[in-house]
Scaffold this active site. Sequence first.
Site, PDB file in Angstrom:
ATOM      1  N   CYS A   2       0.847  -1.173   0.000  1.00 57.30           N
ATOM      2  CA  CYS A   2       0.000   0.000   0.000  1.00 57.30           C
ATOM      3  C   CYS A   2       0.884   1.223   0.000  1.00 57.30           C
ATOM      4  CB  CYS A   2      -0.824   0.026   1.290  1.00 57.30           C
ATOM      5  SG  CYS A   2      -1.673  -1.523   1.632  1.00 57.30           S
ATOM      6  N   ARG A  27       0.675   2.157  -5.802  1.00 53.96           N
ATOM      7  CA  ARG A  27       0.935   1.076  -4.851  1.00 53.96           C
ATOM      8  C   ARG A  27      -0.328   0.306  -4.472  1.00 53.96           C
ATOM      9  NH1 ARG A  27       6.127   2.354  -2.605  1.00 53.96           N
ATOM     10  NH2 ARG A  27       5.827   0.907  -0.907  1.00 53.96           N
ATOM     11  N   TRP A  74      -3.767  -1.925  -1.237  1.00 48.56           N
ATOM     12  CA  TRP A  74      -3.842  -3.109  -2.086  1.00 48.56           C
ATOM     13  C   TRP A  74      -4.070  -4.261  -1.109  1.00 48.56           C
ATOM     14  CZ3 TRP A  74      -1.220  -7.787  -2.939  1.00 48.56           C
ATOM     15  CH2 TRP A  74      -1.530  -8.434  -4.148  1.00 48.56           C
ATOM     16  N   ASN A  98       1.758  -0.403   5.564  1.00 44.75           N
ATOM     17  CA  ASN A  98       2.109  -1.010   4.273  1.00 44.75           C
ATOM     18  C   ASN A  98       2.916  -2.260   4.584  1.00 44.75           C
ATOM     19  OD1 ASN A  98       4.799  -0.161   1.986  1.00 44.75           O
ATOM     20  ND2 ASN A  98       3.183  -1.645   1.708  1.00 44.75           N
ATOM     21  N   GLY A  99       2.455  -3.417   4.098  1.00 41.90           N
ATOM     22  CA  GLY A  99       3.205  -4.650   4.346  1.00 41.90           C
ATOM     23  C   GLY A  99       2.310  -5.715   4.951  1.00 41.90           C
ATOM     24  N   GLU A 479       4.995 -11.145 -23.226  1.00 46.40           N
ATOM     25  CA  GLU A 479       4.669  -9.782 -22.787  1.00 46.40           C
ATOM     26  C   GLU A 479       3.337  -9.340 -23.405  1.00 46.40           C
ATOM     27  OE1 GLU A 479       5.205  -7.658 -20.692  1.00 46.40           O
ATOM     28  OE2 GLU A 479       4.780  -5.685 -21.517  1.00 46.40           O
ATOM     29  N   LYS A 483       0.125  -8.193 -21.227  1.00 42.05           N
ATOM     30  CA  LYS A 483      -0.539  -6.883 -21.395  1.00 42.05           C
ATOM     31  C   LYS A 483      -2.037  -7.082 -21.581  1.00 42.05           C
ATOM     32  CE  LYS A 483       1.640  -4.377 -20.299  1.00 42.05           C
ATOM     33  NZ  LYS A 483       2.912  -4.751 -19.832  1.00 42.05           N
ATOM     34  N   GLU A 486      -3.769  -8.266 -18.356  1.00 40.75           N
ATOM     35  CA  GLU A 486      -3.777  -7.235 -17.307  1.00 40.75           C
ATOM     36  C   GLU A 486      -4.890  -6.217 -17.478  1.00 40.75           C
ATOM     37  OE1 GLU A 486       0.350  -5.663 -15.695  1.00 40.75           O
ATOM     38  OE2 GLU A 486       0.398  -5.734 -17.860  1.00 40.75           O
ATOM     39  N   HIS A 502       2.486 -29.061 -28.892  1.00 41.55           N
ATOM     40  CA  HIS A 502       2.635 -29.959 -27.735  1.00 41.55           C
ATOM     41  C   HIS A 502       1.540 -29.720 -26.702  1.00 41.55           C
ATOM     42  CE1 HIS A 502       6.335 -31.369 -29.432  1.00 41.55           C
ATOM     43  NE2 HIS A 502       6.766 -30.125 -29.555  1.00 41.55           N
ATOM     44  N   LYS A 600       0.882  -1.108  -9.297  1.00 45.86           N
ATOM     45  CA  LYS A 600       2.061  -0.891 -10.134  1.00 45.86           C
ATOM     46  C   LYS A 600       3.324  -1.401  -9.447  1.00 45.86           C
ATOM     47  CE  LYS A 600       4.026   1.986 -13.509  1.00 45.86           C
ATOM     48  NZ  LYS A 600       3.887   0.871 -14.472  1.00 45.86           N
TER      49      LYS A 600
END
Length: 605
Positions: A2, A27, A74, A98-99, A479, A483, A486, A502, A600
């Site tokens: 956070c 965050r 978050w 935060n944590g 990637e 994207k 997300e 396969h 982020k």
Amino acid sequence: MCGIVGILGTSPATPRILESLKRLEYRGYDSAGIATIEDGKLDRRRAPGKLGALEDALKASALSGNSGIGHTRWATHGEPTEANAHPHMTHRVAIVHNGIIENFRPLKEELLGKGITFEGETDTEVVARLLTSYLDEGMPPRDAFHKTLTRLVGAFALCVLISGEDDLMFGAREGSPLVVGFGEGENYLGSDAMALASLSNRLIYLEEGDWAELTHAKVQVFDPAGNPVERPTTISQVAATMVDKGNHRHFMQKEIFEQPTVVAQALGRYLDPNAGKVRLPQMPFELATVPKVTLVACGTSFYAAQVARYWIEKLARVPAEVDIASEFRYREPVYMHGGLAIFISQSGETADTLAALRHAKAAGQRVAALVNVMGSTMAREADVVLPIHAGAEIGVASTKAFTCQLSVLAAFAIDLAAAKGQIDETQEAAFVEELETTPKLMAQVLHHDEDIAKIARSIAHARDVLFVGRGIHFPIAMEGALKLKEISYIHAEGYAAGELKHGPIALIDENVPVIGIAPEDDLIDKTVSNLQEIMARQGKVILLSDGAEKEAEGMYAHLSMPSAGELVTPILYAIPVQLLAYYAAVEKGTDVDQPRNLAKSVTVE
Ligand code: G6P
């Protein structure tokens, strides 16, 4: 994970805290809240959802007071409801955190056993109740806060207000970053320099285990044993101006279109075109003596690492290994004496990447941080910093940071190859010249914006999308899939084209778009054959290529790309996959810049 901020101020705190929280939304944005203190009384407003919801709550019911703490969340423990939103308050304290407090269960049991009741499910509430219990026993605030810290296990940054104490704020750092800022008759706490950018540029970065007592007049920092310690004051270079979207609808779109400019900027710092040489920052060791390179990162940065492995091994003939940061230290990696470990992170704060960096450093490896945020924890702890010069990236889905990472890594690979004697001066100059063409070619790709938007609209309602590529373009396929997942929430996977048969080929039918990344190189024929196999099963193939004109005829769509060498193509092909994801998300109406469940910077393991 956070963002937190605290202001012990002399003018209304709420608008200033809100401004800081806007800078901290990267965050997390599951909920937000602010608590203030006025005439010894604590009060708070909280709201689930993004910061706008908290702003609405504050409009409906204002929060006065010149000092306060704020939080953007978050969610880790407990859903993102108002009850679980920070600040957590008791009749004595207000806390933002935060944590993760890893031992919150036994602590909760202990407090429940004493008849203390809980309102929510968060680990943070345990800290608030524990501190309250010590204050209620009559301990002075400083002792009570210190005693609380000695009971906590985990990663945390905390900011605390105590009722009846208008001239007091505590902060603590263990695992999660916390910065102290100095003002005129005011002092501040924040998760990073960015949080405090509009308040102060005179900062102290707290060290692991440090805690701080703030009054309006002074700041005292203590070590875990409670001894006062001195920490150096630094002047932050973070600009106070908020970055805006310009003429773009979203930050992500702006950042995609900025890429030719920022990549030129980044390359300008690393290439000397007149001399035909790469110029890396001063290294405290000789690159020529590096026997092996270890690349570690998360998310998009991990795909940059995967691309870099090809360059490093091909050009410099130095063995390179790549790891996802969250797995790295647990597999007990075999380090080579004198090995160079490069940690790639836009934010420089990602918890797993930072933990991996510390692991490599403790093992005596040479440690480099390839970061966008100077002053970040990784930048401060590494032996060498390779800045990527992308400028502030606001969109949660990384775009320009990725292509700047690739640009710097390409320059690094050339320099390593030269240092190792694998390329001579003429070859180095040719590679430098090739890399120099990147921004111009990126601008050409961006001219296809409309065509890509059209293709994106046609895949926006698919359930599954596959991206395939070979060699150095396999990570670009991954990637591209990341994207799309997300920001548009479409299920997507990136595969090595040769691997499709396969298993994944079983997914193919007329509803599954497959994006083929196939520049004209030694592997194009093989990739195109794999795409033909998909077409034979009614798959909807979209080819991104500067070749295979004839084969493209039966395909669903073909985007014609500029031709370039292998130092440049991964950077160029990043753009159409970013734009595909962007326009698919716009078509679906998702929150492009702040997609659900993400943040982020991921500061928890
Ligand atoms: C988060 C972001 C990703 C990012 C990853 C690594 O998961 O959502 O976009 O690639 O973290 O972040 P870093 O700052 O270490 O590059």
